[in-house]
Design a protein around this motif. Structure first.
Motif, short mmCIF file in Angstrom:
data_model
loop_
_atom_site.label_atom_id
_atom_site.label_comp_id
_atom_site.label_asym_id
_atom_site.label_seq_id
_atom_site.Cartn_x
_atom_site.Cartn_y
_atom_site.Cartn_z
N ASN A 47 20.14 -39.74 2.53
CA ASN A 47 20.27 -39.05 3.81
C ASN A 47 21.73 -38.97 4.20
OD1 ASN A 47 17.54 -38.42 4.53
ND2 ASN A 47 17.23 -40.63 4.73
N SER A 48 22.37 -37.90 3.78
CA SER A 48 23.80 -37.79 4.01
C SER A 48 24.07 -36.68 5.00
CB SER A 48 24.51 -37.50 2.69
OG SER A 48 25.88 -37.30 2.91
N LYS A 49 25.11 -36.85 5.81
CA LYS A 49 25.48 -35.78 6.73
C LYS A 49 26.40 -34.78 6.03
CE LYS A 49 28.86 -39.03 8.45
NZ LYS A 49 29.34 -39.86 9.51
N TYR A 50 26.75 -35.04 4.79
CA TYR A 50 27.69 -34.19 4.08
C TYR A 50 26.98 -33.25 3.12
CZ TYR A 50 30.88 -37.81 5.73
OH TYR A 50 31.57 -38.69 6.52
N ASN A 51 27.73 -32.24 2.66
CA ASN A 51 27.19 -31.36 1.63
C ASN A 51 28.16 -31.29 0.46
OD1 ASN A 51 29.10 -29.17 2.10
ND2 ASN A 51 27.99 -28.81 4.01
N THR A 52 27.91 -30.37 -0.45
CA THR A 52 28.72 -30.33 -1.67
C THR A 52 29.99 -29.49 -1.51
OG1 THR A 52 27.45 -28.45 -2.49
CG2 THR A 52 26.73 -30.63 -3.20
N ARG A 53 30.15 -28.84 -0.34
CA ARG A 53 31.29 -27.92 -0.22
C ARG A 53 31.98 -28.02 1.13
NH1 ARG A 53 30.87 -22.33 -2.58
NH2 ARG A 53 32.88 -23.14 -3.18
N HIS A 54 32.89 -28.95 1.24
CA HIS A 54 33.70 -29.05 2.46
C HIS A 54 35.11 -28.56 2.16
CE1 HIS A 54 30.94 -31.66 4.86
NE2 HIS A 54 30.46 -31.90 3.65
N TYR A 55 35.60 -27.63 2.96
CA TYR A 55 36.97 -27.15 2.75
C TYR A 55 37.95 -28.30 2.90
CZ TYR A 55 35.29 -22.38 3.03
OH TYR A 55 34.65 -21.21 2.78
N ILE A 56 38.92 -28.40 2.02
CA ILE A 56 39.91 -29.47 2.16
C ILE A 56 41.11 -29.03 3.00
CG2 ILE A 56 39.21 -30.64 0.02
CD1 ILE A 56 41.70 -29.57 -1.35
N PHE A 57 41.24 -27.73 3.18
CA PHE A 57 42.32 -27.24 4.05
C PHE A 57 41.71 -26.61 5.30
CE2 PHE A 57 43.92 -26.57 -0.37
CZ PHE A 57 44.83 -27.62 -0.36
N ALA A 58 42.43 -26.71 6.40
CA ALA A 58 41.95 -26.08 7.63
C ALA A 58 41.77 -24.58 7.37
CB ALA A 58 42.95 -26.31 8.75
N GLN A 59 40.66 -24.04 7.83
CA GLN A 59 40.37 -22.62 7.62
C GLN A 59 40.46 -21.89 8.95
OE1 GLN A 59 39.07 -21.27 4.41
NE2 GLN A 59 40.05 -23.18 3.80
N SER A 60 41.04 -20.70 8.91
CA SER A 60 41.00 -19.88 10.12
C SER A 60 39.61 -19.28 10.20
CB SER A 60 42.04 -18.77 10.05
OG SER A 60 41.64 -17.80 9.11
N GLU A 61 39.22 -18.83 11.39
CA GLU A 61 37.86 -18.30 11.54
C GLU A 61 37.63 -17.08 10.65
OE1 GLU A 61 36.52 -17.83 15.58
OE2 GLU A 61 37.30 -19.84 16.03
N GLN A 62 38.69 -16.25 10.52
CA GLN A 62 38.53 -15.07 9.66
C GLN A 62 38.23 -15.47 8.23
OE1 GLN A 62 41.24 -15.34 11.76
NE2 GLN A 62 42.02 -13.32 12.29
N GLU A 63 38.94 -16.50 7.78
CA GLU A 63 38.74 -16.93 6.40
C GLU A 63 37.32 -17.43 6.18
OE1 GLU A 63 43.13 -18.34 4.87
OE2 GLU A 63 42.06 -19.55 6.32
N ILE A 64 36.83 -18.19 7.17
CA ILE A 64 35.47 -18.70 7.03
C ILE A 64 34.48 -17.54 6.98
CG2 ILE A 64 33.65 -20.03 8.20
CD1 ILE A 64 35.91 -21.87 9.24
N ALA A 65 34.71 -16.55 7.85
CA ALA A 65 33.83 -15.40 7.87
C ALA A 65 33.88 -14.64 6.54
CB ALA A 65 34.21 -14.46 9.02
N ALA A 66 35.09 -14.50 5.99
CA ALA A 66 35.25 -13.79 4.72
C ALA A 66 34.50 -14.51 3.61
CB ALA A 66 36.73 -13.66 4.36
N THR A 67 34.60 -15.83 3.60
CA THR A 67 33.91 -16.61 2.56
C THR A 67 32.41 -16.46 2.71
OG1 THR A 67 35.66 -18.19 2.90
CG2 THR A 67 33.91 -18.84 1.41
N ALA A 68 31.95 -16.48 3.97
CA ALA A 68 30.52 -16.36 4.20
C ALA A 68 30.01 -15.03 3.66
CB ALA A 68 30.23 -16.49 5.70
N GLN A 69 30.83 -13.98 3.83
CA GLN A 69 30.40 -12.67 3.35
C GLN A 69 30.35 -12.59 1.83
OE1 GLN A 69 32.87 -9.79 5.25
NE2 GLN A 69 31.79 -10.02 7.19
N GLU A 70 31.30 -13.29 1.22
CA GLU A 70 31.28 -13.29 -0.25
C GLU A 70 30.05 -14.00 -0.77
OE1 GLU A 70 34.86 -15.21 -1.47
OE2 GLU A 70 36.10 -13.72 -0.44
N GLY A 71 29.45 -14.78 0.09
CA GLY A 71 28.25 -15.54 -0.30
C GLY A 71 28.70 -16.79 -0.98
#
Lengths: 154, 80
Positions: A130-154
């Motif tokens: 039972n972990s609160k973590y997942n397999t993909r945490h960004y190691i660098f701070a992401q701007s909101e646009q970048e997060i959105a772009a990644t989400a779109q790439e799937g």
């Protein structure tokens, strides 16, 4: 002793450098012997190089550098497997990095850290149930646009 | 593969050391209680599969030399 690494070519190592992974690591269950190669001086990266499979080399880092609040609880059975006798000082914690073409979007697998008893040279990829973590945490701070772009790439 | 039905409160035995009891059923959700020897690892399958696929991806991406170049030049202060 010498081994071949797809990344580093021929590598010299000593018997005492070997870390034994009794269960391998998920997806590479048959790889039991690894060495840890420090990255360039001043960088927080290490390479987990398989001795049996030259092309298998994972980039790992110490999670607390990027995630100061990272916590991990290791159950008794796995502590036994790591043969640390309850002494957490013996354990080194690393996380596996996935580094895409865009380095800024590198992620760390905080769900399943690599835990190593550096005295006994035993390692495992630990999976917390039972972990609160997942397999993909960004190691660098992401701007909101970048997060959105990644989400779109799937 | 064996498929069998169980009702709430009923238990399955696997070998002589693993017991799985249906604790609660609510629509699509089933809550199970599992008793197993400590050396038996129990994972949610999708979590295990995800870790496998992330490891494969991580292993594959190491071969991008460009990324390695970035690793070399990285300084801790860069992280913010």
């Amino acid at each position: 002793m010498q081994t071949n690494s797809a990344l580093f070519g021929e590598l010299e190592y000593e018997e005492q450098d070997i870390v034994y992974f009794p269960a391998g690591i998920p997806a590479f269950e048959n790889e039991h012997r690894f060495i840890i190669i420090p990255g360039e001086e001043g960088t927080p990266f290490f390479f987990l190089q398989s001795l049996g499979k030259p092309e298998l080399c994972l980039i790992i880092t110490q999670p607390f550098i990027f995630f100061p609040n990272y916590t991990i609880e290791i159950n008794d059975e796995d502590q036994k497997m790591l043969d640390c006798q309850g002494d957490k000082e013996k354990l080194l914690i690393y996380v596996v990095l996935t580094i895409p073409e865009d380095f800024k979007q590198s992620t760390a697998n905080l769900l399943a850290p690599i835990i190593i008893n550096h005295e006994k040279r035993i390692g495992m990829q630990y999976i917390a149930v039972n972990s609160k973590y997942n397999t993909r945490h960004y190691i660098f701070a992401q701007s909101e646009q970048e997060i959105a772009a990644t989400a779109q790439e799937g | 593969m064996l498929v069998l039905g169980r009702k709430k409160g009923e238990t399955l035995l696997i070998g002589d050391s693993i017991e799985i009891t249906v604790v609660e059923v609510q629509g699509d959700n089933v809550k199970l209680s599992i008793q197993a020897p400590r050396e038996v690892s129990i994972f949610r399958k999708e979590v295990f599969e995800e870790i496998k696929s992330e490891n494969l991806k991580a292993a594959e991406n190491v071969h991008s030399l460009e990324a390695l170049e970035k690793l070399k030049n990285f300084q801790i202060n860069d992280k913010d």
